[in-house]
Design a protein around this motif. Sequence first.
Motif, short mmCIF file in Angstrom:
data_model
loop_
_atom_site.label_atom_id
_atom_site.label_comp_id
_atom_site.label_asym_id
_atom_site.label_seq_id
_atom_site.Cartn_x
_atom_site.Cartn_y
_atom_site.Cartn_z
N VAL A 64 0.86 -1.19 0.00
CA VAL A 64 0.00 0.00 0.00
C VAL A 64 0.89 1.24 0.00
O VAL A 64 1.79 1.36 0.83
N THR A 65 0.64 2.14 -0.94
CA THR A 65 1.51 3.32 -1.07
C THR A 65 0.71 4.59 -0.78
O THR A 65 -0.29 4.87 -1.44
N LYS A 66 1.19 5.34 0.22
CA LYS A 66 0.52 6.60 0.58
C LYS A 66 1.38 7.76 0.12
O LYS A 66 2.59 7.72 0.24
N ASP A 67 0.71 8.77 -0.36
CA ASP A 67 1.41 9.94 -0.87
C ASP A 67 0.63 11.18 -0.46
O ASP A 67 -0.58 11.24 -0.68
N THR A 68 1.31 12.14 0.16
CA THR A 68 0.61 13.36 0.55
C THR A 68 0.79 14.41 -0.52
O THR A 68 1.92 14.71 -0.91
N SER A 71 1.97 20.12 -1.64
CA SER A 71 2.85 21.21 -2.05
C SER A 71 2.09 22.20 -2.92
O SER A 71 2.51 23.30 -3.17
N SER A 72 0.92 21.77 -3.39
CA SER A 72 0.13 22.67 -4.21
C SER A 72 -1.13 23.05 -3.43
O SER A 72 -1.26 22.72 -2.26
N PHE A 73 -2.02 23.72 -4.08
CA PHE A 73 -3.27 24.11 -3.42
C PHE A 73 -4.06 22.88 -2.97
O PHE A 73 -4.71 22.86 -1.94
N ILE A 74 -3.97 21.86 -3.81
CA ILE A 74 -4.72 20.65 -3.52
C ILE A 74 -4.06 19.93 -2.36
O ILE A 74 -2.86 19.73 -2.34
N ASN A 75 -4.89 19.56 -1.41
CA ASN A 75 -4.34 19.11 -0.15
C ASN A 75 -5.01 17.81 0.25
O ASN A 75 -6.01 17.82 0.94
N PHE A 76 -4.52 16.72 -0.25
CA PHE A 76 -5.08 15.44 0.17
C PHE A 76 -4.03 14.35 0.13
O PHE A 76 -2.87 14.58 -0.25
N GLU A 77 -4.45 13.17 0.56
CA GLU A 77 -3.53 12.04 0.57
C GLU A 77 -4.04 11.01 -0.42
O GLU A 77 -5.24 10.75 -0.46
N THR A 78 -3.15 10.47 -1.24
CA THR A 78 -3.58 9.38 -2.11
C THR A 78 -3.11 8.06 -1.48
O THR A 78 -2.02 7.99 -0.90
N VAL A 79 -3.95 7.05 -1.57
CA VAL A 79 -3.59 5.71 -1.10
C VAL A 79 -3.79 4.77 -2.26
O VAL A 79 -4.89 4.69 -2.81
N GLU A 80 -2.73 4.07 -2.64
CA GLU A 80 -2.85 3.13 -3.76
C GLU A 80 -2.73 1.70 -3.24
O GLU A 80 -1.75 1.35 -2.57
N PHE A 81 -3.73 0.90 -3.54
CA PHE A 81 -3.67 -0.52 -3.19
C PHE A 81 -3.14 -1.28 -4.40
O PHE A 81 -3.70 -1.17 -5.50
N PRO A 82 -2.09 -2.10 -4.22
CA PRO A 82 -1.60 -2.88 -5.36
C PRO A 82 -2.68 -3.83 -5.86
O PRO A 82 -3.51 -4.30 -5.06
N GLY A 83 -2.63 -4.12 -7.14
CA GLY A 83 -3.67 -4.95 -7.75
C GLY A 83 -3.86 -6.30 -7.09
O GLY A 83 -4.97 -6.81 -6.97
N GLN A 84 -2.75 -6.88 -6.60
CA GLN A 84 -2.85 -8.23 -6.05
C GLN A 84 -3.33 -8.26 -4.60
O GLN A 84 -3.57 -9.32 -4.04
N MET A 85 -3.51 -7.08 -3.99
CA MET A 85 -3.86 -7.04 -2.56
C MET A 85 -5.36 -6.84 -2.37
O MET A 85 -5.99 -6.08 -3.12
N TYR A 86 -5.92 -7.50 -1.36
CA TYR A 86 -7.34 -7.35 -1.08
C TYR A 86 -7.50 -6.22 -0.05
O TYR A 86 -7.12 -6.38 1.12
N PRO A 87 -8.07 -5.06 -0.46
CA PRO A 87 -8.08 -3.90 0.44
C PRO A 87 -8.94 -4.08 1.69
O PRO A 87 -8.82 -3.30 2.63
#
Length: 338
Positions: A64-68, A71-87
């Motif tokens: 699972v990869t989290k990214d904040t 640095s821009s106006f947009i202020n959120f966190e993305t969370v990516e679940f790898p295809g093979q993982m059951y979220p």
Amino acid sequence: MESDMDDDFDDYRYGIDEEDDYPDTRPTVILMGHKRSGKTSIRKVVFQKMSPNETMFVESTARVTKDTICSSFINFETVEFPGQMYPFDDSLDPVAVFQKCEALLFIIDAQSELQEPIATLVEYFCRAYRINQNIKFEVFVHKADGLTEEARVETKFNIYHQVKETIKDHLDVDLQVTYHLTSIYDHSIFEAFSKVVQNLVKQLPTLERLLDVFNNSSKVTKSFLFDILSKIYIATDSEPVEMSIYELCCDMIDVTLDLSSIYGVSESGSNYDERSSSVIRLKSEQVMFLRQVNKHLALVFIMKEDGNERAGFIDHNFGVFKAGIEQVFKVKNRGMNF
Ligand SMILES: Nc1nc2c(ncn2[C@@H]2O[C@H](COP(=O)(O)OP(=O)(O)OP(=O)(O)O)[C@@H](O)[C@H]2O)c(=O)[nH]1
């Protein structure tokens, strides 16, 4: 032109500058989809300025990869679940993850087999909805560049139809799902992400109103409020968006920032500040303008070339618009560094 603001300021949380402000309230955008559907490429192209060709060498995501994105106006966190993982595996604490989620993006590779991804999509959307009913559900029908215009429309419709029919068997409610045809090889991925972000900006109706008033009073035909770093537009007026105009506006941002980096870097080292502005005359007898709104936002607008484009009222109306925007994004009286 008069600004018209009556919304509840307490509801506003976009435009917070400092990274540590309200860390727990930063909205989460979750990306899911089968392996190799394009999740990492989308994140890298939209938020990390990776060129589309480079994504061919992106390695498969293992965890699972989290990214904040702050640095821009947009202020959120993305969370990516790898295809093979059951979220929804208990070990991943799905309740905590999806309770924080504001938008759930499911990426489908439009060039591959669709049945399995559709089944996964329906299962994930239903499970996520049972945890948090406020999530905005979005489907990216991705890699559309490899399809003909006809096949694009057909694929999108097939997915829409099958998802709608299957979800009915699992949920009592009519789940609202938004579909986007996307590709990292053109502007469609930025357009789609713009829509996703707009869904999260609570001030959107006020911003649209401000842009409409600005357009009407300045004889402007189309205007976009851009986050310049990501080239996501966080609002536009109520006229429909033409892809070609949106692309033109993105190109204008690139040209302005590139020229500014070479010839106009200020003492602070920034290539974008309060004096940033540009005007481009097109051979279609239209004029495009870019004006700095604050350190993250720019207003890009287009109007017919009729001699009026030099008139002072544009400056005046832009001043009023800018003041309106400042008011809209005042966060709980903390003030912002415009
Ligand atoms: N033609 C085309 N290829 C794309 C597009 N987006 C991504 N790709 C390619 O698809 C492949 C897989 O992309 P990834 O971003 O690694 O996919 P992923 O969903 O993150 O894959 P996992 O990490 O394995 O779950 C790469 O070779 C990308 O270059 C697109 O819009 N069009």
